[in-house]
Design a protein around this motif. Structure first.
Motif, PDB file in Angstrom:
ATOM      1  N   TYR A 134      11.062   4.297   7.232  1.00  0.00           N
ATOM      2  CA  TYR A 134       9.917   3.484   7.666  1.00  0.00           C
ATOM      3  C   TYR A 134       8.986   3.127   6.501  1.00  0.00           C
ATOM      4  O   TYR A 134       7.955   2.491   6.708  1.00  0.00           O
ATOM      5  N   GLY A 135       9.323   3.562   5.296  1.00  0.00           N
ATOM      6  CA  GLY A 135       8.522   3.211   4.120  1.00  0.00           C
ATOM      7  C   GLY A 135       7.694   4.330   3.546  1.00  0.00           C
ATOM      8  O   GLY A 135       7.029   4.147   2.522  1.00  0.00           O
ATOM      9  N   TRP A 136       7.726   5.515   4.155  1.00  0.00           N
ATOM     10  CA  TRP A 136       6.970   6.658   3.636  1.00  0.00           C
ATOM     11  C   TRP A 136       7.750   7.271   2.476  1.00  0.00           C
ATOM     12  O   TRP A 136       8.933   7.586   2.610  1.00  0.00           O
ATOM     13  N   LYS A 137       7.077   7.487   1.312  1.00  0.00           N
ATOM     14  CA  LYS A 137       7.865   7.972   0.170  1.00  0.00           C
ATOM     15  C   LYS A 137       7.137   8.921  -0.779  1.00  0.00           C
ATOM     16  O   LYS A 137       7.789   9.644  -1.538  1.00  0.00           O
ATOM     17  N   TYR A 138       5.821   8.977  -0.789  1.00  0.00           N
ATOM     18  CA  TYR A 138       5.113   9.840  -1.741  1.00  0.00           C
ATOM     19  C   TYR A 138       4.860  11.222  -1.148  1.00  0.00           C
ATOM     20  O   TYR A 138       4.423  11.348  -0.012  1.00  0.00           O
ATOM     21  N   VAL A 139       5.133  12.260  -1.940  1.00  0.00           N
ATOM     22  CA  VAL A 139       4.831  13.645  -1.582  1.00  0.00           C
ATOM     23  C   VAL A 139       3.878  14.162  -2.648  1.00  0.00           C
ATOM     24  O   VAL A 139       4.235  14.260  -3.824  1.00  0.00           O
ATOM     25  N   ILE A 140       2.635  14.489  -2.246  1.00  0.00           N
ATOM     26  CA  ILE A 140       1.565  14.757  -3.207  1.00  0.00           C
ATOM     27  C   ILE A 140       1.056  16.189  -3.059  1.00  0.00           C
ATOM     28  O   ILE A 140       0.642  16.604  -1.973  1.00  0.00           O
ATOM     29  N   VAL A 141       1.081  16.918  -4.159  1.00  0.00           N
ATOM     30  CA  VAL A 141       0.527  18.269  -4.212  1.00  0.00           C
ATOM     31  C   VAL A 141      -0.947  18.149  -4.577  1.00  0.00           C
ATOM     32  O   VAL A 141      -1.287  17.685  -5.665  1.00  0.00           O
TER      33      VAL A 141
ATOM     34  N   PHE B  77      -0.638  10.598   4.892  1.00  0.00           N
ATOM     35  CA  PHE B  77      -0.788  11.466   6.063  1.00  0.00           C
ATOM     36  C   PHE B  77      -1.223  12.858   5.625  1.00  0.00           C
ATOM     37  O   PHE B  77      -0.719  13.404   4.641  1.00  0.00           O
ATOM     38  N   GLY B  78      -2.172  13.444   6.374  1.00  0.00           N
ATOM     39  CA  GLY B  78      -2.710  14.741   6.001  1.00  0.00           C
ATOM     40  C   GLY B  78      -2.223  15.912   6.835  1.00  0.00           C
ATOM     41  O   GLY B  78      -2.424  17.060   6.457  1.00  0.00           O
ATOM     42  N   GLY B  79      -1.593  15.645   7.978  1.00  0.00           N
ATOM     43  CA  GLY B  79      -1.125  16.728   8.827  1.00  0.00           C
ATOM     44  C   GLY B  79       0.186  17.328   8.327  1.00  0.00           C
ATOM     45  O   GLY B  79       0.876  16.750   7.480  1.00  0.00           O
ATOM     46  N   ASP B  80       0.544  18.473   8.874  1.00  0.00           N
ATOM     47  CA  ASP B  80       1.788  19.148   8.496  1.00  0.00           C
ATOM     48  C   ASP B  80       2.958  18.466   9.197  1.00  0.00           C
ATOM     49  O   ASP B  80       3.004  18.415  10.434  1.00  0.00           O
ATOM     50  N   LEU B  81       3.909  17.953   8.422  1.00  0.00           N
ATOM     51  CA  LEU B  81       5.006  17.195   9.013  1.00  0.00           C
ATOM     52  C   LEU B  81       5.998  18.045   9.801  1.00  0.00           C
ATOM     53  O   LEU B  81       6.422  17.636  10.896  1.00  0.00           O
ATOM     54  N   PRO B  82       6.402  19.215   9.323  1.00  0.00           N
ATOM     55  CA  PRO B  82       7.378  19.986  10.103  1.00  0.00           C
ATOM     56  C   PRO B  82       6.892  20.394  11.490  1.00  0.00           C
ATOM     57  O   PRO B  82       7.724  20.646  12.379  1.00  0.00           O
ATOM     58  N   THR B  83       5.579  20.464  11.706  1.00  0.00           N
ATOM     59  CA  THR B  83       5.054  20.853  13.020  1.00  0.00           C
ATOM     60  C   THR B  83       4.377  19.677  13.726  1.00  0.00           C
ATOM     61  O   THR B  83       3.520  19.868  14.586  1.00  0.00           O
ATOM     62  N   ILE B  84       4.759  18.459  13.362  1.00  0.00           N
ATOM     63  CA  ILE B  84       4.147  17.265  13.952  1.00  0.00           C
ATOM     64  C   ILE B  84       4.550  17.149  15.431  1.00  0.00           C
ATOM     65  O   ILE B  84       5.640  17.557  15.828  1.00  0.00           O
ATOM     66  N   ASP B  85       3.666  16.619  16.240  1.00  0.00           N
ATOM     67  CA  ASP B  85       3.940  16.408  17.662  1.00  0.00           C
ATOM     68  C   ASP B  85       4.512  15.014  17.871  1.00  0.00           C
ATOM     69  O   ASP B  85       4.333  14.118  17.042  1.00  0.00           O
TER      70      ASP B  85
ATOM     71  N   PRO C 278       0.830  -1.213   0.000  1.00  0.00           N
ATOM     72  CA  PRO C 278       0.000   0.000   0.000  1.00  0.00           C
ATOM     73  C   PRO C 278       0.863   1.261   0.000  1.00  0.00           C
ATOM     74  O   PRO C 278       1.782   1.389   0.823  1.00  0.00           O
ATOM     75  N   PRO C 279       0.612   2.204  -0.904  1.00  0.00           N
ATOM     76  CA  PRO C 279       1.396   3.440  -0.937  1.00  0.00           C
ATOM     77  C   PRO C 279       1.330   4.185   0.393  1.00  0.00           C
ATOM     78  O   PRO C 279       0.293   4.231   1.056  1.00  0.00           O
ATOM     79  N   MET C 280       2.462   4.793   0.763  1.00  0.00           N
ATOM     80  CA  MET C 280       2.564   5.568   2.000  1.00  0.00           C
ATOM     81  C   MET C 280       3.182   6.924   1.673  1.00  0.00           C
ATOM     82  O   MET C 280       4.200   6.990   0.973  1.00  0.00           O
ATOM     83  N   GLY C 281       2.568   7.996   2.173  1.00  0.00           N
ATOM     84  CA  GLY C 281       3.123   9.302   1.870  1.00  0.00           C
ATOM     85  C   GLY C 281       2.397  10.425   2.584  1.00  0.00           C
ATOM     86  O   GLY C 281       1.713  10.215   3.594  1.00  0.00           O
ATOM     87  N   TRP C 282       2.567  11.630   2.043  1.00  0.00           N
ATOM     88  CA  TRP C 282       1.962  12.846   2.583  1.00  0.00           C
ATOM     89  C   TRP C 282       1.240  13.573   1.466  1.00  0.00           C
ATOM     90  O   TRP C 282       1.708  13.606   0.328  1.00  0.00           O
ATOM     91  N   ASP C 283       0.082  14.162   1.798  1.00  0.00           N
ATOM     92  CA  ASP C 283      -0.710  14.945   0.849  1.00  0.00           C
ATOM     93  C   ASP C 283      -1.035  16.285   1.491  1.00  0.00           C
ATOM     94  O   ASP C 283      -1.337  16.366   2.682  1.00  0.00           O
ATOM     95  N   SER C 284      -1.012  17.339   0.679  1.00  0.00           N
ATOM     96  CA  SER C 284      -1.153  18.700   1.198  1.00  0.00           C
ATOM     97  C   SER C 284      -2.582  19.097   1.567  1.00  0.00           C
ATOM     98  O   SER C 284      -2.799  20.141   2.177  1.00  0.00           O
ATOM     99  N   TRP C 285      -3.577  18.287   1.214  1.00  0.00           N
ATOM    100  CA  TRP C 285      -4.976  18.700   1.316  1.00  0.00           C
ATOM    101  C   TRP C 285      -5.424  19.053   2.728  1.00  0.00           C
ATOM    102  O   TRP C 285      -6.003  20.124   2.976  1.00  0.00           O
TER     103      TRP C 285
END
Length: 451
Positions: A71-78, A338-346, A38-45
């Protein structure tokens, strides 16, 4: 000599058969090889809606490369409307949008948001940056053809003189965003989608999320997009959005897309998760390598910085509810975007994205099965190649601690097993015949029954 010729002929025949299979994904389903897990990544929405900028995309990519890639996260989606120069948060600017488009009716990144796109470079510089981090690049698009291309009667690249105004239909237009019209299946329409995917391939796009495609189910356009990807020369993962994808189209969608949405947007509300789990009941038989029913994005951490919906906030889900959401997404083997902002993650949210044992289950388990689900509780199982059994147990009720019992026989176990809590990596001892757990409202537990 004759024997040698026959042997060479046989080898050539086998080679051509293999080559034909590779070049015809709708027969061989080669595209499934592009997303075997299953794809793993971050989306800006979830955090930026239609307003994300190049600087913010790079910041999230940097964080992923430094903290999540291993950890396997690799997609960055605009996500949506990267081609509109005057977008806004809290909704869409549909009053006076300034579209950026080329002479063939294909949207281009707005340079005020993506400066590296200047001089016709498109998303290639940003894709190159993300690739340099060892990551993959994705974009969101709306199905269909831009209204502005129709108004301007722009030519279709490769369309043999056909113009945009000759291949559209106002029927079936997206009800919530009026940028595009439907493409009429036939001459010119396939050429348009081919030109889009050729452009995206030249930019270095690895993943496209195509919106307003699954519900209602636009079968003709799904097939045209599949063909366009296949001919572009680049393996591009294809995600259809949003849900609810009709279960009657399950065989069709899994023969054309790598992932498809089961529901509309999942936000940080408990009712969104329980609704998702209810709809997902029909999709368990279709979980398979390369084709994944999609739970939607993970609405955790820092959300809605300039979002389409709601105020800037940390997720409204409690910690119990966050564990339950991640437990369901991972045991169900949904794509994890993942939908949250990574640089400000808790730290707590980061711990949910970096649990090695949970992610190993998500990637490598098989035979995902719903054992029980009602208004109060749910039990889901899967297994690994070592015949260890995973079990997720949920208290879905809104009040009261519930005691939930799982029979080892019902999950395919005879004899005793060691039990491990995967989130805490805590050894829970050996069990015989059954396992019982008490859970708070909206809480869950994710277990591994080891041989």
């Amino acid at each position: 000599m004759k024997t040698r010729i026959l042997f060479l002929s046989l080898i050539l025949s086998l080679f051509l058969t293999s080559a034909n299979a590779m070049s015809s994904p709708n027969d061989s389903l080669v595209f499934r090889q592009w997303a075997l897990t299953p794809p793993m990544g971050w989306d800006s929405w979830d955090c930026y809606g239609p307003t994300v900028t190049e600087k913010e995309v790079k910041a999230n990519a940097d964080f992923m490369a430094n903290h999540l890639k291993s950890y396997g996260w690799k997609y960055v989606i605009v996500d949506i409307r990267w081609y509109v120069a005057n977008t806004k948060s809290g909704g869409y600017n549909q009053k006076d949008p300034i579209y950026v488009i080329d002479n063939y009716g294909r949207y281009q990144p707005a340079e005020n948001k993506f400066p590296s796109a200047a001089e016709g470079k498109g998303f290639k510089p940003l894709a190159d940056y993300i690739h340099s981090k060892g990551l993959k690049f994705g974009i969101h698009i709306m199905r269909g053809i831009p209204k502005i291309a129709i108004i301007r009667k722009l030519p279709i690249m490769g369309g043999h003189g056909i113009t945009a105004d000759q291949i559209y239909s106002p029927e079936g237009q997206c009800g919530w965003l009026a940028d595009n019209y439907t493409l009429k299946y036939g001459e010119g329409a396939q050429d348009y989608y081919n030109s889009l995917l050729d452009l995206y391939a030249s930019w270095g796009v690895d993943y496209i999320k195509v919106d307003d495609l699954s519900s209602p189910y636009h079968q003709d356009e799904i097939e045209m997009i599949r063909k366009a990807i296949d001919q572009c020369g680049r393996p591009i993962v294809f995600s259809t959005s949003p849900g609810e994808t009709p279960i009657s189209k399950a065989d069709h969608v899994r023969s054309h897309a790598n992932l498809w949405r089961m529901v509309n947007d999942v936000w940080d509300k408990w009712s969104d998760l329980t609704h998702l789990m209810k709809i997902a009941r029909q999709w368990y038989p279709y979980i398979a390598p390369g084709t994944w029913p999609d739970c939607d994005m993970i609405p955790l951490g820092h959300l809605a910085i300039r979002g389409e919906r709601g105020a800037d906030r940390m997720t409204r889900l409690t910690k119990d509810e966050q564990y339950s959401l991640m437990t369901f997404f991972t045991i169900f083997q949904s794509p994890l975007i993942f939908g949250g902002d990574l640089p400000t993650i808790d730290p707590f949210t980061l711990s949910l994205l970096t649990n090695k044992e949970v992610l190993r289950m998500h990637e490598k388990s098989q035979n995902v099965r719903l054992l029980l689900q009602n208004q109060k509780e749910a039990i889901i199982t899967s297994s690994n190649h070592q015949k260890d059994i995973y079990v997720a147990i949920f208290n879905l009720s809104d009040d009261g601690i519930h005691s939930i019992k799982v029979s080892l026989k019902d999950i395919g176990i005879s004899g005793s097993r060691k039990v491990i809590d995967l989130w805490s990596n805590k050894q829970l001892g050996k069990v015989h015949s059954h396992y019982t757990v008490k859970l708070r409202p909206h809480a869950s537990i994710l277990l591994e029954f080891k041989k």
